[in-house]
Enzyme design. Sequence first.
Site: not given
Length: 349
Positions: A28, A32, A41, A78, A155
Site C-alpha cells: 500500500r 491516500r 483520485r 485491487d 469477500y
Amino acid sequence: MTESSHDPLLVRALRREPVPRTPVWLMRQAGRYLPEYGVVRKRAGGFLGMAHDPELAAEVTLQPVRRFGVDGAVIFSDILLPLAAMGMELRFEEGRGPVLPQPLASGADVDALGGVDPTRDLAYVGESLRVTRAGLPDEVALIGFAGAPFTMAAYATSGGNPGAGAALRTLMYRDTAVYERLMQKLCVVLADHLRFQVQSGAQIVVLFDTWAGQLTAEDYRRYVAPWTGRVLESLGTPVPRLGFVRDGAHVTEQLVELGFEAIVADWRTPIGEVFDRFGHAVGIQGNLDPAVLLAEPDEVKRRARAILDEVGGRPGHVLSLGHGVLKQTHPDAVAAFVAAVHEAAASPS
Ligand code: CP3
C-alpha cells in the site's frame, strides 16, 4: 557476472541471492496518505476510475517510486477486480471500502459465476503494467498480485467486509462441496490473472491471503493450503512468488511447504526468529509494525535499523512492513524508513 545479477535487487533478494544492499518497498505504498494520490483520485472521480485507466494507474504506481526511491513498484489495482470480471457487482465507497451488494449465498450463485479471460476482461491491468514499466527505471522491480482463493471467497461471500468470516466459514464447514466448487473456480481465474500479469511485465507476484490467518493451522491445512497450492502449481515459477497471510505466523511453515519463494513475516515475531526458522528455505520480507510509521521519523529509522541489525546481513531479506501503510501515515515516516537502508549501506557496521 551471472545472468540473474541483471535482475532488480528486489527480485534477487526474494530469491535469496546475495545483494549489495537490502531492498525496500511497502505494501500500500500508493494511496491516500500521499497528497499527489489524492489529486489523481479526484481527477479520476474515484478508485475504480483510476484502476481502469492505465495512464492514471501507472501514474499513482510511480508516485512512491519517485518520491521515496523504493526498490519495487506495486501495480495500482485491487485484489477484488477479478470478482467483478466474474460477474459480481463491486463498488468502492468513500470512507467505507469495497462493497459487493450481492454476496454469494448458494450453490446456484457459485455456479452462476463466469469464467474470465484476462486478456479481454482484465486487459486494463496488463496495459497498466506495460505503461508503468515504460516509466520505471530498470533497477526497480514491477510487482503484480492477486488475492489468494480463501480471501477472495471471504469477500465474495461477505459483501465487502469479511469480519469474523462467518459467511464463508458456514459454507466451508456445512456445505463443503459448494465451498470447493467456489475455490476451484477462483483458482483458475487467479492463476490465469497472475500469468497474464507476468506476461505483461510483472517481475514478482504477491498472493495476498489477508483473511486466512483467522483459521487454525489445522483448518488452514485442510481448507486453504490445497487451493493456494493449486494456484502456485498452475502458475509455475516464472517469477518469485511472495506469500502473505495477515496474522499468519502459525501457518508460515505451511507457506514454505507450499513452495513460495518468499514470505511476509508477521510483525509480532522478532524477525531474527523468523530467519532462524525459515531463512534457509525462503526469502523473508518485513517486518515493521505498520503503526510504527505513525511515530517521528527518527524513531522510524531506529526501528528499521533494529530490524536490519537483527537480520545481520543474512541473504533473502527485504525490508518492509508486516502489512500495508496506514492512511494516517505521514510521508516523512516512509521517507525515513527507506532512508534507513541507504544509510546502512553507506556505513556498514
Ligand atoms: O500500493 C498498493 O499496494 C496499491 C495496490 C493495492 C490496492 N489494494 C489499492 C487500494 C493492493 C496491492 C491492494 C490489495 C488489497 N485490496 C488487499 C490485500 C492486501 C491487504 O491490504 O490485506 C485487500 C484485502 C484489498 C481489498 C480492499 N481494497 C479493501 C479492504 C479496501 C478498503 C480499505 C482501504 O485500505 O482503503 C480497498 C480499497 C483500496 N485498494 C484502496 C487502495 C489504494 C483505497 C481506495 C481509495 O482510494 O478510496
